[in-house]
Design a protein around this motif. Structure first.
Motif, PDB file in Angstrom:
ATOM      1  N   ILE A   1      50.237  34.637  55.404  1.00 21.84           N
ATOM      2  CA  ILE A   1      48.835  34.238  55.349  1.00 21.84           C
ATOM      3  C   ILE A   1      47.992  35.483  55.563  1.00 21.84           C
ATOM      4  CG2 ILE A   1      47.058  32.669  56.208  1.00 21.84           C
ATOM      5  CD1 ILE A   1      49.527  31.241  55.148  1.00 21.84           C
ATOM      6  N   LEU A   2      47.295  35.919  54.512  1.00 16.72           N
ATOM      7  CA  LEU A   2      46.439  37.100  54.595  1.00 16.72           C
ATOM      8  C   LEU A   2      45.031  36.641  54.929  1.00 16.72           C
ATOM      9  CD1 LEU A   2      47.734  39.155  51.523  1.00 16.72           C
ATOM     10  CD2 LEU A   2      48.594  39.088  53.880  1.00 16.72           C
ATOM     11  N   GLY A   3      44.709  36.718  56.218  1.00 14.73           N
ATOM     12  CA  GLY A   3      43.420  36.266  56.706  1.00 14.73           C
ATOM     13  C   GLY A   3      42.389  37.372  56.702  1.00 14.73           C
ATOM     14  N   ASP A   4      41.416  37.251  57.611  1.00 16.77           N
ATOM     15  CA  ASP A   4      40.264  38.146  57.600  1.00 16.77           C
ATOM     16  C   ASP A   4      40.630  39.606  57.871  1.00 16.77           C
ATOM     17  OD1 ASP A   4      38.850  35.856  57.149  1.00 16.77           O
ATOM     18  OD2 ASP A   4      38.187  35.616  59.211  1.00 16.77           O
ATOM     19  N   VAL A   5      41.730  39.853  58.582  1.00 15.50           N
ATOM     20  CA  VAL A   5      42.176  41.231  58.807  1.00 15.50           C
ATOM     21  C   VAL A   5      42.373  41.951  57.469  1.00 15.50           C
ATOM     22  CG1 VAL A   5      44.127  42.626  59.615  1.00 15.50           C
ATOM     23  CG2 VAL A   5      43.213  40.796  61.061  1.00 15.50           C
ATOM     24  N   PHE A   6      42.970  41.268  56.509  1.00 14.40           N
ATOM     25  CA  PHE A   6      43.174  41.833  55.167  1.00 14.40           C
ATOM     26  C   PHE A   6      41.888  41.753  54.340  1.00 14.40           C
ATOM     27  CE2 PHE A   6      44.284  41.356  50.680  1.00 14.40           C
ATOM     28  CZ  PHE A   6      45.167  42.414  50.482  1.00 14.40           C
ATOM     29  N   LEU A   7      41.178  40.639  54.441  1.00 19.37           N
ATOM     30  CA  LEU A   7      40.033  40.393  53.561  1.00 19.37           C
ATOM     31  C   LEU A   7      38.783  41.173  53.956  1.00 19.37           C
ATOM     32  CD1 LEU A   7      40.556  36.558  53.109  1.00 19.37           C
ATOM     33  CD2 LEU A   7      41.067  38.371  51.462  1.00 19.37           C
ATOM     34  N   ARG A   8      38.752  41.758  55.144  1.00 17.91           N
ATOM     35  CA  ARG A   8      37.662  42.672  55.465  1.00 17.91           C
ATOM     36  C   ARG A   8      37.842  44.011  54.750  1.00 17.91           C
ATOM     37  NH1 ARG A   8      37.758  40.166  60.585  1.00 17.91           N
ATOM     38  NH2 ARG A   8      39.364  41.584  61.376  1.00 17.91           N
ATOM     39  N   VAL A   9      39.072  44.367  54.471  1.00 20.81           N
ATOM     40  CA  VAL A   9      39.361  45.633  53.792  1.00 20.81           C
ATOM     41  C   VAL A   9      39.154  45.499  52.287  1.00 20.81           C
ATOM     42  CG1 VAL A   9      41.092  47.443  53.442  1.00 20.81           C
ATOM     43  CG2 VAL A   9      41.045  46.164  55.595  1.00 20.81           C
ATOM     44  N   TYR A  10      39.409  44.286  51.745  1.00 19.68           N
ATOM     45  CA  TYR A  10      39.362  44.078  50.298  1.00 19.68           C
ATOM     46  C   TYR A  10      38.429  42.938  49.916  1.00 19.68           C
ATOM     47  CZ  TYR A  10      43.177  47.300  50.494  1.00 19.68           C
ATOM     48  OH  TYR A  10      43.913  48.428  50.753  1.00 19.68           O
ATOM     49  N   PHE A  11      37.446  43.289  49.097  1.00 21.20           N
ATOM     50  CA  PHE A  11      36.573  42.294  48.471  1.00 21.20           C
ATOM     51  C   PHE A  11      37.458  41.366  47.635  1.00 21.20           C
ATOM     52  CE2 PHE A  11      33.927  40.912  44.911  1.00 21.20           C
ATOM     53  CZ  PHE A  11      32.743  40.540  45.539  1.00 21.20           C
ATOM     54  N   SER A  12      37.215  40.067  47.731  1.00 21.11           N
ATOM     55  CA  SER A  12      38.105  39.117  47.048  1.00 21.11           C
ATOM     56  C   SER A  12      37.313  38.138  46.195  1.00 21.11           C
ATOM     57  CB  SER A  12      38.965  38.352  48.063  1.00 21.11           C
ATOM     58  OG  SER A  12      38.167  37.717  49.048  1.00 21.11           O
ATOM     59  N   VAL A  13      37.840  37.875  44.995  1.00 18.10           N
ATOM     60  CA  VAL A  13      37.223  36.957  44.039  1.00 18.10           C
ATOM     61  C   VAL A  13      38.203  35.826  43.749  1.00 18.10           C
ATOM     62  CG1 VAL A  13      36.147  36.703  41.771  1.00 18.10           C
ATOM     63  CG2 VAL A  13      35.968  38.886  43.007  1.00 18.10           C
ATOM     64  N   TYR A  14      37.700  34.607  43.722  1.00 16.98           N
ATOM     65  CA  TYR A  14      38.537  33.417  43.547  1.00 16.98           C
ATOM     66  C   TYR A  14      38.099  32.731  42.250  1.00 16.98           C
ATOM     67  CZ  TYR A  14      39.374  34.624  48.371  1.00 16.98           C
ATOM     68  OH  TYR A  14      39.696  35.321  49.523  1.00 16.98           O
ATOM     69  N   ASP A  15      38.880  32.938  41.215  1.00 17.47           N
ATOM     70  CA  ASP A  15      38.514  32.559  39.850  1.00 17.47           C
ATOM     71  C   ASP A  15      39.205  31.250  39.472  1.00 17.47           C
ATOM     72  OD1 ASP A  15      37.996  32.343  37.164  1.00 17.47           O
ATOM     73  OD2 ASP A  15      38.665  34.364  36.640  1.00 17.47           O
ATOM     74  N   ARG A  16      38.467  30.149  39.568  1.00 19.70           N
ATOM     75  CA  ARG A  16      39.030  28.850  39.231  1.00 19.70           C
ATOM     76  C   ARG A  16      39.229  28.699  37.726  1.00 19.70           C
ATOM     77  NH1 ARG A  16      38.406  24.322  42.397  1.00 19.70           N
ATOM     78  NH2 ARG A  16      39.191  23.246  40.560  1.00 19.70           N
ATOM     79  N   ALA A  17      38.390  29.331  36.930  1.00 20.50           N
ATOM     80  CA  ALA A  17      38.483  29.193  35.472  1.00 20.50           C
ATOM     81  C   ALA A  17      39.809  29.731  34.944  1.00 20.50           C
ATOM     82  CB  ALA A  17      37.313  29.916  34.803  1.00 20.50           C
ATOM     83  N   ASN A  18      40.310  30.794  35.559  1.00 21.46           N
ATOM     84  CA  ASN A  18      41.528  31.442  35.076  1.00 21.46           C
ATOM     85  C   ASN A  18      42.673  31.388  36.078  1.00 21.46           C
ATOM     86  OD1 ASN A  18      40.498  32.689  32.456  1.00 21.46           O
ATOM     87  ND2 ASN A  18      39.007  33.485  33.921  1.00 21.46           N
ATOM     88  N   ASN A  19      42.485  30.654  37.177  1.00 23.50           N
ATOM     89  CA  ASN A  19      43.534  30.493  38.198  1.00 23.50           C
ATOM     90  C   ASN A  19      44.113  31.837  38.630  1.00 23.50           C
ATOM     91  OD1 ASN A  19      43.427  27.593  38.159  1.00 23.50           O
ATOM     92  ND2 ASN A  19      44.473  27.683  36.194  1.00 23.50           N
ATOM     93  N   ARG A  20      43.236  32.678  39.154  1.00 28.32           N
ATOM     94  CA  ARG A  20      43.633  34.010  39.580  1.00 28.32           C
ATOM     95  C   ARG A  20      42.707  34.469  40.699  1.00 28.32           C
ATOM     96  NH1 ARG A  20      41.265  37.931  34.701  1.00 28.32           N
ATOM     97  NH2 ARG A  20      39.092  37.233  34.879  1.00 28.32           N
ATOM     98  N   VAL A  21      43.136  35.530  41.400  1.00 23.13           N
ATOM     99  CA  VAL A  21      42.274  36.170  42.387  1.00 23.13           C
ATOM    100  C   VAL A  21      42.116  37.627  42.007  1.00 23.13           C
ATOM    101  CG1 VAL A  21      42.910  34.605  44.258  1.00 23.13           C
ATOM    102  CG2 VAL A  21      44.223  36.698  43.916  1.00 23.13           C
ATOM    103  N   GLY A  22      40.969  38.186  42.358  1.00 23.92           N
ATOM    104  CA  GLY A  22      40.694  39.586  42.130  1.00 23.92           C
ATOM    105  C   GLY A  22      40.499  40.311  43.446  1.00 23.92           C
ATOM    106  N   LEU A  23      41.022  41.530  43.547  1.00 26.96           N
ATOM    107  CA  LEU A  23      40.912  42.325  44.773  1.00 26.96           C
ATOM    108  C   LEU A  23      40.436  43.731  44.434  1.00 26.96           C
ATOM    109  CD1 LEU A  23      44.289  41.316  46.463  1.00 26.96           C
ATOM    110  CD2 LEU A  23      42.006  40.579  47.202  1.00 26.96           C
ATOM    111  N   ALA A  24      39.577  44.266  45.307  1.00 24.32           N
ATOM    112  CA  ALA A  24      39.120  45.639  45.164  1.00 24.32           C
ATOM    113  C   ALA A  24      38.680  46.130  46.543  1.00 24.32           C
ATOM    114  CB  ALA A  24      37.957  45.748  44.179  1.00 24.32           C
ATOM    115  N   PRO A  25      38.762  47.430  46.822  1.00 22.46           N
ATOM    116  CA  PRO A  25      38.335  47.946  48.133  1.00 22.46           C
ATOM    117  C   PRO A  25      36.883  47.597  48.405  1.00 22.46           C
ATOM    118  CG  PRO A  25      39.573  49.618  46.928  1.00 22.46           C
ATOM    119  CD  PRO A  25      39.331  48.504  45.956  1.00 22.46           C
ATOM    120  N   ALA A  26      36.650  47.000  49.568  1.00 24.51           N
ATOM    121  CA  ALA A  26      35.279  46.635  49.957  1.00 24.51           C
ATOM    122  C   ALA A  26      34.490  47.885  50.313  1.00 24.51           C
ATOM    123  CB  ALA A  26      35.319  45.674  51.127  1.00 24.51           C
ATOM    124  N   ILE A  27      33.201  47.859  50.019  1.00 28.75           N
ATOM    125  CA  ILE A  27      32.325  48.979  50.366  1.00 28.75           C
ATOM    126  C   ILE A  27      32.044  48.966  51.859  1.00 28.75           C
ATOM    127  CG2 ILE A  27      30.022  49.963  50.079  1.00 28.75           C
ATOM    128  CD1 ILE A  27      31.721  50.306  47.645  1.00 28.75           C
TER     129      ILE A  27
END
Length: 389
Positions: free
Chosen positions: A363-389
């Motif tokens: 389970i990758l919670g907020d510890v991981f998600l503070r480092v990486y901006f995350s996108v939750y794409d229901r249209a394509n059933n995928r997630v996107g990750l990129a280094p958060a500013i």
């Protein structure tokens, strides 16, 4: 496993809605200051709240979040007419939407805002017989009844939105929990009967322009945590979004290739699964793997699921690297170690999973998600990750 946060985007859009952030004490800090943390973790060993483009013409809605000492993020919503305001966790690890009811008879409701059906002119009960529903979370259960009313997130309105009003809830959701309810953002097939899925309601009724949402979570007490509904603001991350297909359309679950330190595999050697969960504060994993990580970072067990580290050594600790879709996502020590002011110690943000989970799940919670901006794409059933500013 359940928890959470929310909001939308698109730079230069006049439709952008921003809600100011506020910071309050976390439940963990309250417990630490009152000398109750050890007792609480023994009684409730797991987390109580559980489990795109830059087109100027697209409408994006922003919802601001509170950062509770890097442990809990919440935002404001309103329900009813006139509106009644609630602080909720926006949780990608669950799908139901609930707030306490004025009818709640458990002590844990007394210190939270409760929805009063008598004060809303737009509230409706289901046309069929009203019945009690049960929602199960990692540290306790919720009993409630379903109703319908107007929900507002920022400037977004969802009319006749189904939600659960709790009439009883476990003590884990009591006075030290810094939120009133939970708004789930997982797939609707995880909800008790699909009716309470807020995001699906917003999309089907044309309230958002893209069938996705995104999270930007700040750390170190910084303001600006954001949930973005219906679009992605590219100013919140650097580089490009890396897209990863879901392996299961319930949680936001992806394949995790392996976990490494300095190029050496330390966990998940044959591949495993990972769930991106904004409702979980830490990084949770299988017992043996988490114990191996604690040993690598020289964390010492003190009680229950808590490990502490000598604060003088944290600058020398290595990155823990999660490899997803062939891409390295390093998490530095400043993210996976938290300093506790009341205890005067440094605490590991890695934790073993409850027995209810597979030994192949992380389970990758907020510890991981503070480092990486995350996108939750229901249209394509995928997630996107990129280094958060």
């Amino acid at each position: 496993m359940r928890w959470l946060v929310v909001v939308g985007l698109v730079a230069l859009s006049e439709c952008l809605v921003r809600v100011p952030l506020m910071k309050v004490k976390s439940m963990r800090e309250n417990l630490e200051e009152n000398g109750m943390l050890k007792e609480y973790l023994e009684k409730f060993p797991y987390s109580p709240v559980k489990f795109l483009s830059n087109d100027q013409n697209k409408k994006v809605t922003y919802e601001s979040l509170w950062n509770y000492l890097d442990l809990v993020y919440v935002g404001l919503i309103t329900i009813g007419t006139p509106p009644q305001t609630f602080k909720v966790v926006f949780d990608t690890g669950s799908a139901d939407f609930w707030v306490p009811s004025i009818l709640c008879y458990s002590d844990s409701c007394d210190t939270h805002k409760r929805f009063n059906i008598r004060r809303s002119s737009t509230f409706k009960f289901p046309t069929r017989l009203v019945h009690t529903v049960k929602l199960r979370y990692g540290s306790g259960d919720i009993l409630g009844i379903v109703g319908y009313d107007t929900l507002k997130i920022g400037d977004l309105e969802a009319f006749r939105q189904a939600f659960v009003q709790s009439i009883w809830q476990d003590h884990a959701f009591g006075s030290l929990a810094p939120f009133d309810g939970i708004l789930g953002l997982a797939y609707p097939n995880m909800a008790h009967d699909r009716r309470t899925s807020v995001f699906d309601n917003l999309w089907k009724k044309g309230r958002i322009s893209e069938n996705l949402f995104a999270f930007y979570l700040t750390s170190g007490g910084k303001r600006g945590s954001m949930l973005m509904l219906g679009g992605v603001d590219h100013s919140y991350y650097s580089g490009e979004l890396r897209w990863v297909p879901l392996t299961k359309q319930q949680h936001w679950q992806v394949a995790l290739d392996r976990i490494t330190v300095n190029g050496t595999i330390i966990a998940c050697p044959d591949g495993c699964q990972a769930i991106l969960d904004t409702g979980t504060s830490l990084v949770d994993g299988p017992d043996d793997d988490i114990l191996n990580i604690q040993n690598i970072i020289h964390a010492q067990h003190i009680f229950n699921n808590m490990y502490v580290i000598d604060c003088n050594t944290t600058t020398q600790l290595p990155d823990i690297v999660f490899v997803i879709g062939g891409v390295n996502y390093p998490v530095p020590a400043r993210s996976y170690i938290r300093k506790s002011n009341p205890l005067g110690t440094c605490i590991s943000n890695f934790k073993t999973l409850p027995d209810m989970f597979s030994s192949n799940i992380w389970i990758l919670g907020d510890v991981f998600l503070r480092v990486y901006f995350s996108v939750y794409d229901r249209a394509n059933n995928r997630v996107g990750l990129a280094p958060a500013i």
